[in-house]
Scaffold this motif. Structure first.
Motif, PDB file in Angstrom:
ATOM      1  N   VAL A   1      38.822  37.824  72.962  1.00 39.29           N
ATOM      2  CA  VAL A   1      39.542  38.151  74.189  1.00 39.29           C
ATOM      3  C   VAL A   1      39.784  39.654  74.232  1.00 39.29           C
ATOM      4  O   VAL A   1      40.374  40.225  73.307  1.00 39.29           O
ATOM      5  N   LEU A   2      39.306  40.266  75.306  1.00 42.98           N
ATOM      6  CA  LEU A   2      39.571  41.685  75.508  1.00 42.98           C
ATOM      7  C   LEU A   2      40.995  41.814  76.033  1.00 42.98           C
ATOM      8  O   LEU A   2      41.274  41.478  77.166  1.00 42.98           O
TER       9      LEU A   2
ATOM     10  N   ASN B   1      32.609  39.199  67.218  1.00 43.70           N
ATOM     11  CA  ASN B   1      33.274  38.226  66.350  1.00 43.70           C
ATOM     12  C   ASN B   1      34.773  38.475  66.377  1.00 43.70           C
ATOM     13  O   ASN B   1      35.260  39.255  67.189  1.00 43.70           O
ATOM     14  N   GLN B   2      35.516  37.813  65.497  1.00 47.35           N
ATOM     15  CA  GLN B   2      36.974  37.917  65.501  1.00 47.35           C
ATOM     16  C   GLN B   2      37.459  39.328  65.193  1.00 47.35           C
ATOM     17  O   GLN B   2      38.583  39.688  65.538  1.00 47.35           O
ATOM     18  N   ASN B   3      36.643  40.167  64.572  1.00 46.05           N
ATOM     19  CA  ASN B   3      37.037  41.537  64.239  1.00 46.05           C
ATOM     20  C   ASN B   3      36.837  42.520  65.383  1.00 46.05           C
ATOM     21  O   ASN B   3      37.374  43.615  65.351  1.00 46.05           O
ATOM     22  N   GLY B   4      36.031  42.156  66.363  1.00 44.54           N
ATOM     23  CA  GLY B   4      35.767  43.061  67.477  1.00 44.54           C
ATOM     24  C   GLY B   4      34.321  43.010  67.908  1.00 44.54           C
ATOM     25  O   GLY B   4      33.611  42.034  67.666  1.00 44.54           O
ATOM     26  N   ILE B   5      33.892  44.080  68.530  1.00 47.24           N
ATOM     27  CA  ILE B   5      32.535  44.191  69.062  1.00 47.24           C
ATOM     28  C   ILE B   5      31.863  45.352  68.357  1.00 47.24           C
ATOM     29  O   ILE B   5      32.439  46.439  68.245  1.00 47.24           O
TER      30      ILE B   5
ATOM     31  N   LEU C   1      34.936  36.863  75.769  1.00 47.09           N
ATOM     32  CA  LEU C   1      33.532  36.971  75.414  1.00 47.09           C
ATOM     33  C   LEU C   1      33.226  36.015  74.264  1.00 47.09           C
ATOM     34  O   LEU C   1      33.968  35.969  73.284  1.00 47.09           O
ATOM     35  N   PRO C   2      32.136  35.267  74.355  1.00 47.60           N
ATOM     36  CA  PRO C   2      31.815  34.339  73.268  1.00 47.60           C
ATOM     37  C   PRO C   2      31.373  35.099  72.023  1.00 47.60           C
ATOM     38  O   PRO C   2      30.789  36.182  72.119  1.00 47.60           O
TER      39      PRO C   2
END
Length: 180
Positions: free
Chosen positions: A40-41, A104-108, A138-139
Motif C-alpha cells: 500500500v502506497l 514486496n513488503q519492504n517497498g519497491i 500494488l500487488p
C-alpha cells in the motif's frame, strides 16, 4: 435454445477480459511472478535520490500527476514506503534495456544495468500505479524484462493501405453510400 451457446460464449469472454485486465502491461514482460499480498502506497512515500539517475525527477513528476501525492527524497531507508532505484550487474546475454521491478513488503525496487533500463522499469511501475490509482494497493510481484527484438517500429505497406481504402470506397458506393 440457440441463444444459450451465444450467452455462454459472451460470459466466458467477459470473465476472461476481467481476469486479463489485472496487471496488463504493454509490452508484456518476459517474466512476471505474482506473489500473495499487496503493497500500500501510504501518505508518506519516499525515494532514494541518486545523482546518477535523472529519471527520478521524471518519476516524481509522473507520480504526482497520477496520484496527486508527492514523493519525498530521502537518504534513509527507515520509512515503510520507499522506492529504491539501484544499478544492477547486467545478467549474461542481457541488453541495455534490461530491468527488474520488485514490489514486496519492504517497498519497491527498480534495478537495471543502465539508465535506459531504469527508465523502462519506471514506465512499468507507472502503468501499475495508474491501474491501481483508486486504492494504491500494488500487488507483490517480480518482473524481469527486456525487449525480445533489437528494433521496435512499425511497417507501413503503402500499396496495401491504398488498395484497401480504394476497395472500401467501391463497396461503399455499391451499397448506396456516396452518390458521386
Amino acid at each position: 435454445m440457440k441463444q444459450l451457446p451465444f450467452f455462454s460464449l459472451l460470459a466466458a469472454f467477459v470473465v476472461s477480459s476481467f481476469t486479463f485486465a489485472q496487471n496488463s502491461f504493454i509490452p508484456q514482460p518476459q517474466q512476471l511472478e505474482l506473489k500473495k499480498g499487496t503493497f500500500v502506497l501510504g501518505n508518506k512515500i519516499t525515494i532514494n535520490p541518486d545523482p546518477n539517475f535523472p529519471e527520478i525527477d521524471y518519476l516524481m513528476k509522473q507520480f504526482k500527476s497520477i496520484t496527486g501525492k508527492n514523493l519525498t527524497k530521502t537518504t534513509s531507508n527507515n520509512f515503510d514506503n520507499t522506492i529504491n532505484i539501484i544499478y544492477l550487474a547486467a545478467p549474461e546475454n542481457s541488453n541495455e534495456e534490461y530491468y527488474e521491478l520488485d514490489i514486496n513488503q519492504n517497498g519497491i525496487s527498480i534495478a537495471a544495468p543502465t539508465n535506459r533500463g531504469i527508465f523502462l522499469g519506471i514506465q512499468t511501475l507507472l502503468q501499475l500505479i495508474e491501474e491501481h490509482k483508486k486504492d494504491l494497493k500494488l500487488p507483490y510481484l517480480k518482473i524481469k524484462d527486456e525487449p525480445k527484438f533489437a528494433y521496435r517500429g512499425m511497417h507501413l505497406d503503402l500499396f496495401s493501405s491504398f488498395f484497401y481504402v480504394r476497395c472500401g470506397l467501391k463497396l461503399f458506393e455499391l451499397f448506396g453510400g456516396l452518390q458521386i
